[in-house]
Design a protein around this motif. Structure first.
Motif, PDB file in Angstrom:
ATOM      1  N   SER A  24       0.819  -1.212   0.000  1.00 24.02           N
ATOM      2  CA  SER A  24       0.000   0.000   0.000  1.00 24.02           C
ATOM      3  C   SER A  24       0.858   1.271   0.000  1.00 24.02           C
ATOM      4  CB  SER A  24      -0.926  -0.008   1.218  1.00 24.02           C
ATOM      5  OG  SER A  24      -1.589   1.228   1.357  1.00 24.02           O
ATOM      6  N   LYS A  25       1.912   1.255   0.813  1.00 21.05           N
ATOM      7  CA  LYS A  25       2.804   2.423   0.913  1.00 21.05           C
ATOM      8  C   LYS A  25       3.551   2.684  -0.395  1.00 21.05           C
ATOM      9  CE  LYS A  25       3.741   2.036   5.860  1.00 21.05           C
ATOM     10  NZ  LYS A  25       4.679   1.484   6.854  1.00 21.05           N
ATOM     11  N   GLN A  26       3.841   1.620  -1.140  1.00 20.61           N
ATOM     12  CA  GLN A  26       4.689   1.739  -2.326  1.00 20.61           C
ATOM     13  C   GLN A  26       3.884   1.753  -3.634  1.00 20.61           C
ATOM     14  OE1 GLN A  26       7.346  -1.600  -1.829  1.00 20.61           O
ATOM     15  NE2 GLN A  26       8.493  -0.625  -0.174  1.00 20.61           N
ATOM     16  N   SER A  27       2.547   1.834  -3.539  1.00 21.92           N
ATOM     17  CA  SER A  27       1.691   1.722  -4.730  1.00 21.92           C
ATOM     18  C   SER A  27       0.610   2.794  -4.739  1.00 21.92           C
ATOM     19  CB  SER A  27       1.010   0.347  -4.765  1.00 21.92           C
ATOM     20  OG  SER A  27       1.933  -0.694  -4.519  1.00 21.92           O
ATOM     21  N   ASP A  28       0.087   3.034  -5.933  1.00 18.66           N
ATOM     22  CA  ASP A  28      -1.079   3.909  -6.045  1.00 18.66           C
ATOM     23  C   ASP A  28      -2.343   3.154  -5.633  1.00 18.66           C
ATOM     24  OD1 ASP A  28       0.243   6.269  -7.120  1.00 18.66           O
ATOM     25  OD2 ASP A  28       0.595   5.046  -8.899  1.00 18.66           O
ATOM     26  N   VAL A  29      -2.392   1.886  -6.005  1.00 23.18           N
ATOM     27  CA  VAL A  29      -3.517   1.041  -5.612  1.00 23.18           C
ATOM     28  C   VAL A  29      -3.025  -0.396  -5.482  1.00 23.18           C
ATOM     29  CG1 VAL A  29      -4.270   0.639  -8.004  1.00 23.18           C
ATOM     30  CG2 VAL A  29      -5.913   0.368  -6.164  1.00 23.18           C
ATOM     31  N   VAL A  30      -3.637  -1.146  -4.567  1.00 24.43           N
ATOM     32  CA  VAL A  30      -3.309  -2.567  -4.399  1.00 24.43           C
ATOM     33  C   VAL A  30      -4.592  -3.379  -4.514  1.00 24.43           C
ATOM     34  CG1 VAL A  30      -2.286  -4.344  -2.940  1.00 24.43           C
ATOM     35  CG2 VAL A  30      -1.425  -1.992  -2.811  1.00 24.43           C
ATOM     36  N   HIS A  31      -4.601  -4.302  -5.476  1.00 29.04           N
ATOM     37  CA  HIS A  31      -5.731  -5.230  -5.633  1.00 29.04           C
ATOM     38  C   HIS A  31      -5.411  -6.493  -4.833  1.00 29.04           C
ATOM     39  CE1 HIS A  31      -7.906  -2.976  -8.717  1.00 29.04           C
ATOM     40  NE2 HIS A  31      -6.705  -2.631  -9.178  1.00 29.04           N
ATOM     41  N   VAL A  32      -6.217  -6.754  -3.819  1.00 34.91           N
ATOM     42  CA  VAL A  32      -6.024  -7.927  -2.961  1.00 34.91           C
ATOM     43  C   VAL A  32      -7.034  -8.997  -3.356  1.00 34.91           C
ATOM     44  CG1 VAL A  32      -6.031  -8.811  -0.587  1.00 34.91           C
ATOM     45  CG2 VAL A  32      -5.198  -6.481  -1.060  1.00 34.91           C
ATOM     46  N   PHE A  33      -6.536 -10.158  -3.785  1.00 38.16           N
ATOM     47  CA  PHE A  33      -7.403 -11.277  -4.162  1.00 38.16           C
ATOM     48  C   PHE A  33      -7.398 -12.311  -3.044  1.00 38.16           C
ATOM     49  CE2 PHE A  33      -6.358  -9.317  -8.160  1.00 38.16           C
ATOM     50  CZ  PHE A  33      -7.552  -9.405  -8.880  1.00 38.16           C
ATOM     51  N   VAL A  34      -8.580 -12.625  -2.539  1.00 36.16           N
ATOM     52  CA  VAL A  34      -8.714 -13.629  -1.477  1.00 36.16           C
ATOM     53  C   VAL A  34      -9.175 -14.935  -2.125  1.00 36.16           C
ATOM     54  CG1 VAL A  34      -9.785 -14.220   0.731  1.00 36.16           C
ATOM     55  CG2 VAL A  34      -9.363 -11.811   0.149  1.00 36.16           C
ATOM     56  N   VAL A  35      -8.402 -16.005  -1.930  1.00 39.45           N
ATOM     57  CA  VAL A  35      -8.745 -17.323  -2.482  1.00 39.45           C
ATOM     58  C   VAL A  35     -10.142 -17.718  -2.013  1.00 39.45           C
ATOM     59  CG1 VAL A  35      -8.153 -19.783  -2.446  1.00 39.45           C
ATOM     60  CG2 VAL A  35      -6.337 -18.065  -2.652  1.00 39.45           C
ATOM     61  N   SER A  36     -10.978 -18.153  -2.949  1.00 36.76           N
ATOM     62  CA  SER A  36     -12.393 -18.411  -2.644  1.00 36.76           C
ATOM     63  C   SER A  36     -12.705 -19.846  -2.257  1.00 36.76           C
ATOM     64  CB  SER A  36     -13.256 -18.053  -3.859  1.00 36.76           C
ATOM     65  OG  SER A  36     -13.170 -16.685  -4.109  1.00 36.76           O
ATOM     66  N   GLU A  37     -11.832 -20.771  -2.608  1.00 35.41           N
ATOM     67  CA  GLU A  37     -12.141 -22.183  -2.356  1.00 35.41           C
ATOM     68  C   GLU A  37     -12.344 -22.450  -0.868  1.00 35.41           C
ATOM     69  OE1 GLU A  37     -12.507 -23.758  -6.131  1.00 35.41           O
ATOM     70  OE2 GLU A  37     -12.851 -24.694  -4.193  1.00 35.41           O
ATOM     71  N   ASP A  38     -13.416 -23.167  -0.565  1.00 33.24           N
ATOM     72  CA  ASP A  38     -13.706 -23.493   0.836  1.00 33.24           C
ATOM     73  C   ASP A  38     -12.999 -24.771   1.253  1.00 33.24           C
ATOM     74  OD1 ASP A  38     -15.070 -21.727   2.496  1.00 33.24           O
ATOM     75  OD2 ASP A  38     -16.945 -22.007   1.416  1.00 33.24           O
TER      76      ASP A  38
END
Length: 341
Positions: A170-184
């Motif tokens: 976050s500190k080093q970027s304009d935006v951060v896309h965080v992907f959370v693994v969906s598999e249960d």
């Protein structure tokens, strides 16, 4: 060939005699029985297995036909049965990981290619708009900027290690896309993991959180039954996952950096990180490996957190997780998870 006397049999998980027959049959076809199996059918001719197929969740797997019976439409019977059973269960969006040589067969059943590792594995789905619908959903959250970063996490559960990695990005970027693994496949459900990530990152204003859906592949769902060497399976799974990320997600969001946590102990994650460094720069994506933070003599990890929960050591736990995760763990909602551990 003698007159066929075909019988389609559902093989139950506790029918060890039939399961052993099935495993022996797959071995002769150069395959292994995948441990994650929910439903299996076998086609017998005069009391001898000549074909089989299984599925786990939405993934069809372990499909094989005796060499002597190929070209007789036998595979169609197996795949049709699996698809019909999936539809009966309300699963309409299906996936297949298979050898590229099997593509034509599945294409005839309405499956479409998502990605391929040549001569190794191909990933198919039966929805022509499946991955494009996913891309449209994530594109709705696109943010312009110079440094567009991404992080992929499972967070079982969300720890200070995850928080540190994403804060750094976050500190080093304009935006951060965080992907959370969906598999249960984790102790903490996909819904809970996603919520804990959201709550733990509320203080960061340039974070966009996405569900990985079926297109961020977890090692739990990647089948390796058709790959001869298990260590090769890890590499192939990694390459497939990274190619999906690079060919679909990167251009859709304009990603040019991917942050990963350094892996001192787990060979699978270490392989993953090294493969990312090999592949992603050719897509103009820099891989930034961040050293893990440590508390005392231990690195902060979700596995250590789960161990402390199991030991009921909530005092030590407080040092490894954000307050939002701790509040969840002491809530009544977390009791079922704690009992599972």
């Amino acid at each position: 060939m003698e007159c066929l006397n075909l019988e389609l049999v559902i093989i139950e998980g506790n029918d060890y005699k039939k399961l052993n027959e099935l495993k022996n049959f797959l071995t002769k076809q150069g395959l292994r029985f995948d441990n994650n199996i929910e439903y299996t059918v076998a086609l017998y001719d005069n009391n001898r297995i000549i074909a089989t197929g299984s599925f786990d969740g939405k993934i069809l797997k372990c499909i094989a036909v005796d060499e002597n019976y190929k070209g007789m439409g036998i595979s169609n019977k197996i795949v049709s049965e699996l698809i019909n059973e999936q539809y009966r269960r309300g699963n309409n969006h299906l996936f297949v990981y298979t050898k590229p040589s099997n593509y034509t067969m599945f294409k005839d059943f309405g499956f479409y290619k998502i990605e391929e590792v040549p001569n190794k594995v191909i990933l198919l789905e039966n929805d022509p708009n499946g991955i494009n619908s996913f891309l449209n959903r994530i594109h709705d959250k696109k943010v312009d900027g110079k440094i567009i970063s991404s992080v992929v996490v499972n967070c079982n559960p969300f720890t200070l290690g995850h928080k540190y990695l994403i804060e750094k990005a976050s500190k080093q970027s304009d935006v951060v896309h965080v992907f959370v693994v969906s598999e249960d496949r984790s102790v903490f459900s996909a819904k809970v993991r996603f919520r804990l990530v959201e709550e733990g990152l509320k203080h960061l204003k340039n974070i966009v959180i996405h569900s990985g859906e079926e297109y961020i592949i977890s090692s739990a769902t990647f089948p390796s039954y058709f790959i001869k060497k298990l260590d090769e399976a890890v590499k192939i799974h990694t390459v497939l996952d990274i190619k999906i990320f690079a060919n679909y997600i990167v251009p859709m969001l304009g990603i040019n950096r991917r942050y990963v946590g350094e892996e001192p102990s787990c060979e699978v994650t270490k392989t993953y990180n090294e493969t990312m460094k090999e592949i992603l720069p050719s897509y103009k994506v820099d891989v930034i490996e961040v050293p893990r933070i440590g508390i005392g003599n231990n690195v902060t990890s979700a596995s250590r957190v789960r161990k402390l929960i199991k030991e009921n050591n909530f005092l030590a736990l407080k040092d490894l997780i954000p307050e939002s995760t701790y509040k969840f763990l002491i809530s009544s909602e977390a009791k079922a998870i704690i009992n599972k551990l």
